[in-house]
Design a protein around this motif. Sequence first.
Motif, PDB file in Angstrom:
ATOM      1  N   GLN A   1     -35.069 -21.867 -66.526  1.00  0.00           N
ATOM      2  CA  GLN A   1     -36.162 -22.560 -65.846  1.00  0.00           C
ATOM      3  C   GLN A   1     -37.456 -22.471 -66.666  1.00  0.00           C
ATOM      4  O   GLN A   1     -38.176 -23.463 -66.816  1.00  0.00           O
ATOM      5  CB  GLN A   1     -36.392 -21.945 -64.460  1.00  0.00           C
ATOM      6  N   GLU A   2     -37.731 -21.297 -67.216  1.00  0.00           N
ATOM      7  CA  GLU A   2     -38.929 -21.120 -68.043  1.00  0.00           C
ATOM      8  C   GLU A   2     -38.856 -21.985 -69.300  1.00  0.00           C
ATOM      9  O   GLU A   2     -39.851 -22.587 -69.710  1.00  0.00           O
ATOM     10  CB  GLU A   2     -39.083 -19.642 -68.421  1.00  0.00           C
ATOM     11  N   LEU A   3     -37.671 -22.034 -69.889  1.00  0.00           N
ATOM     12  CA  LEU A   3     -37.458 -22.860 -71.078  1.00  0.00           C
ATOM     13  C   LEU A   3     -37.714 -24.330 -70.754  1.00  0.00           C
ATOM     14  O   LEU A   3     -38.423 -25.030 -71.478  1.00  0.00           O
ATOM     15  CB  LEU A   3     -36.026 -22.657 -71.587  1.00  0.00           C
ATOM     16  N   ALA A   4     -37.161 -24.803 -69.635  1.00  0.00           N
ATOM     17  CA  ALA A   4     -37.362 -26.190 -69.214  1.00  0.00           C
ATOM     18  C   ALA A   4     -38.834 -26.465 -68.905  1.00  0.00           C
ATOM     19  O   ALA A   4     -39.387 -27.502 -69.297  1.00  0.00           O
ATOM     20  CB  ALA A   4     -36.494 -26.494 -67.995  1.00  0.00           C
ATOM     21  N   ASN A   5     -39.482 -25.518 -68.237  1.00  0.00           N
ATOM     22  CA  ASN A   5     -40.893 -25.683 -67.876  1.00  0.00           C
ATOM     23  C   ASN A   5     -41.792 -25.788 -69.105  1.00  0.00           C
ATOM     24  O   ASN A   5     -42.847 -26.427 -69.053  1.00  0.00           O
ATOM     25  CB  ASN A   5     -41.365 -24.520 -67.002  1.00  0.00           C
ATOM     26  N   THR A   6     -41.382 -25.172 -70.191  1.00  0.00           N
ATOM     27  CA  THR A   6     -42.165 -25.232 -71.432  1.00  0.00           C
ATOM     28  C   THR A   6     -42.434 -26.672 -71.828  1.00  0.00           C
ATOM     29  O   THR A   6     -43.505 -27.015 -72.314  1.00  0.00           O
ATOM     30  CB  THR A   6     -41.413 -24.510 -72.576  1.00  0.00           C
ATOM     31  N   PHE A   7     -41.435 -27.534 -71.585  1.00  0.00           N
ATOM     32  CA  PHE A   7     -41.555 -28.938 -71.978  1.00  0.00           C
ATOM     33  C   PHE A   7     -41.702 -29.864 -70.770  1.00  0.00           C
ATOM     34  O   PHE A   7     -41.498 -31.064 -70.884  1.00  0.00           O
ATOM     35  CB  PHE A   7     -40.339 -29.332 -72.825  1.00  0.00           C
ATOM     36  N   GLN A   8     -42.042 -29.269 -69.615  1.00  0.00           N
ATOM     37  CA  GLN A   8     -42.224 -30.037 -68.380  1.00  0.00           C
ATOM     38  C   GLN A   8     -40.951 -30.763 -67.974  1.00  0.00           C
ATOM     39  O   GLN A   8     -41.007 -31.841 -67.369  1.00  0.00           O
ATOM     40  CB  GLN A   8     -43.392 -31.029 -68.515  1.00  0.00           C
ATOM     41  N   PHE A   9     -39.789 -30.197 -68.330  1.00  0.00           N
ATOM     42  CA  PHE A   9     -38.517 -30.749 -67.877  1.00  0.00           C
ATOM     43  C   PHE A   9     -38.264 -30.208 -66.471  1.00  0.00           C
ATOM     44  O   PHE A   9     -38.070 -29.018 -66.280  1.00  0.00           O
ATOM     45  CB  PHE A   9     -37.374 -30.341 -68.817  1.00  0.00           C
ATOM     46  N   GLN A  10     -38.266 -31.096 -65.484  1.00  0.00           N
ATOM     47  CA  GLN A  10     -38.140 -30.701 -64.083  1.00  0.00           C
ATOM     48  C   GLN A  10     -36.718 -30.960 -63.590  1.00  0.00           C
ATOM     49  O   GLN A  10     -36.108 -31.974 -63.949  1.00  0.00           O
ATOM     50  CB  GLN A  10     -39.121 -31.491 -63.225  1.00  0.00           C
ATOM     51  N   TYR A  11     -36.202 -30.055 -62.763  1.00  0.00           N
ATOM     52  CA  TYR A  11     -34.888 -30.277 -62.166  1.00  0.00           C
ATOM     53  C   TYR A  11     -34.764 -29.504 -60.857  1.00  0.00           C
ATOM     54  O   TYR A  11     -35.422 -28.499 -60.648  1.00  0.00           O
ATOM     55  CB  TYR A  11     -33.765 -29.869 -63.126  1.00  0.00           C
ATOM     56  N   ARG A  12     -33.890 -30.029 -59.987  1.00  0.00           N
ATOM     57  CA  ARG A  12     -33.596 -29.335 -58.731  1.00  0.00           C
ATOM     58  C   ARG A  12     -32.275 -29.847 -58.182  1.00  0.00           C
ATOM     59  O   ARG A  12     -31.865 -30.994 -58.440  1.00  0.00           O
ATOM     60  CB  ARG A  12     -34.711 -29.530 -57.701  1.00  0.00           C
ATOM     61  N   ASP A  13     -31.605 -28.998 -57.433  1.00  0.00           N
ATOM     62  CA  ASP A  13     -30.363 -29.355 -56.760  1.00  0.00           C
ATOM     63  C   ASP A  13     -30.713 -29.697 -55.311  1.00  0.00           C
ATOM     64  O   ASP A  13     -31.116 -28.817 -54.551  1.00  0.00           O
ATOM     65  CB  ASP A  13     -29.369 -28.192 -56.822  1.00  0.00           C
ATOM     66  N   PRO A  14     -30.568 -30.958 -54.897  1.00  0.00           N
ATOM     67  CA  PRO A  14     -30.914 -31.323 -53.521  1.00  0.00           C
ATOM     68  C   PRO A  14     -29.937 -30.783 -52.483  1.00  0.00           C
ATOM     69  O   PRO A  14     -30.131 -30.972 -51.291  1.00  0.00           O
ATOM     70  CB  PRO A  14     -30.894 -32.854 -53.549  1.00  0.00           C
ATOM     71  N   GLY A  15     -28.888 -30.082 -52.946  1.00  0.00           N
ATOM     72  CA  GLY A  15     -27.936 -29.488 -52.009  1.00  0.00           C
ATOM     73  C   GLY A  15     -26.532 -30.032 -52.115  1.00  0.00           C
ATOM     74  O   GLY A  15     -25.599 -29.495 -51.523  1.00  0.00           O
ATOM     75  N   ASP A  16     -26.367 -31.084 -52.925  1.00  0.00           N
ATOM     76  CA  ASP A  16     -25.040 -31.682 -53.064  1.00  0.00           C
ATOM     77  C   ASP A  16     -24.415 -31.410 -54.429  1.00  0.00           C
ATOM     78  O   ASP A  16     -23.344 -31.921 -54.751  1.00  0.00           O
ATOM     79  CB  ASP A  16     -25.099 -33.189 -52.803  1.00  0.00           C
TER      80      ASP A  16
END
Length: 199
Positions: free
Chosen positions: A143-158
């Motif tokens: 998550q920290e690595l992704a945040n470095t480049f403002q790469f956003q992600y999330r699992d909506p539950g599916d």
Amino acid sequence: MKKVYIISAIIVILGIAAGISFFIIRDMTAKIPDHITLLTDDEKLYDFAESDKKLKLVEFIYTHCPDICPTTTQRMNLLKGDLSKEGVFGEKVQFITVTIDPYRDTAEVLRKYRNTFEIENDGDWVFLTAEPDKLKKDQSEIQELANTFQFQYRDPGDGFYVHSTFVYLLDEDNKFIKKFPMGEDFDKNDVFNKIMKQI
């Protein structure tokens, strides 16, 4: 009254310019934190602080992705062929694929994903996930690595992640150079030209 409009317009323009400058400076100063260490698909530790002094093209994926991730990996594989013909892939350029779903994307799953695209495991294209006994810690580092480049992600539950759609070109010191669209918008010729200009 006219002066008020002019002053308001100037304030709006300055505000927009400041906002754009903020994002440009943020991107240009982005660098992978040295403390991040993840697991490769052949179950070895990959320490970004000790990584090779090469240009790096970084993609974030998850193997259950139905479209944009595999399309990007496929196009990067074609790009790898072009860079190999020029004699720079492996010598001056390295690809890195990081899963955003380390719970499901174990080293074994990433090996299968790699094999699906017939990508040689020669150390020049590194696939990264979490260590099984450090899942929570490594997940936060991903998550920290992704945040470095403002790469956003999330699992909506599916289990089908909503995520940003960029890959990132880094310099030899893991600092941001440029980002490119993922999926059908990934233009391997454009990325090839940008990489060759950096070499």
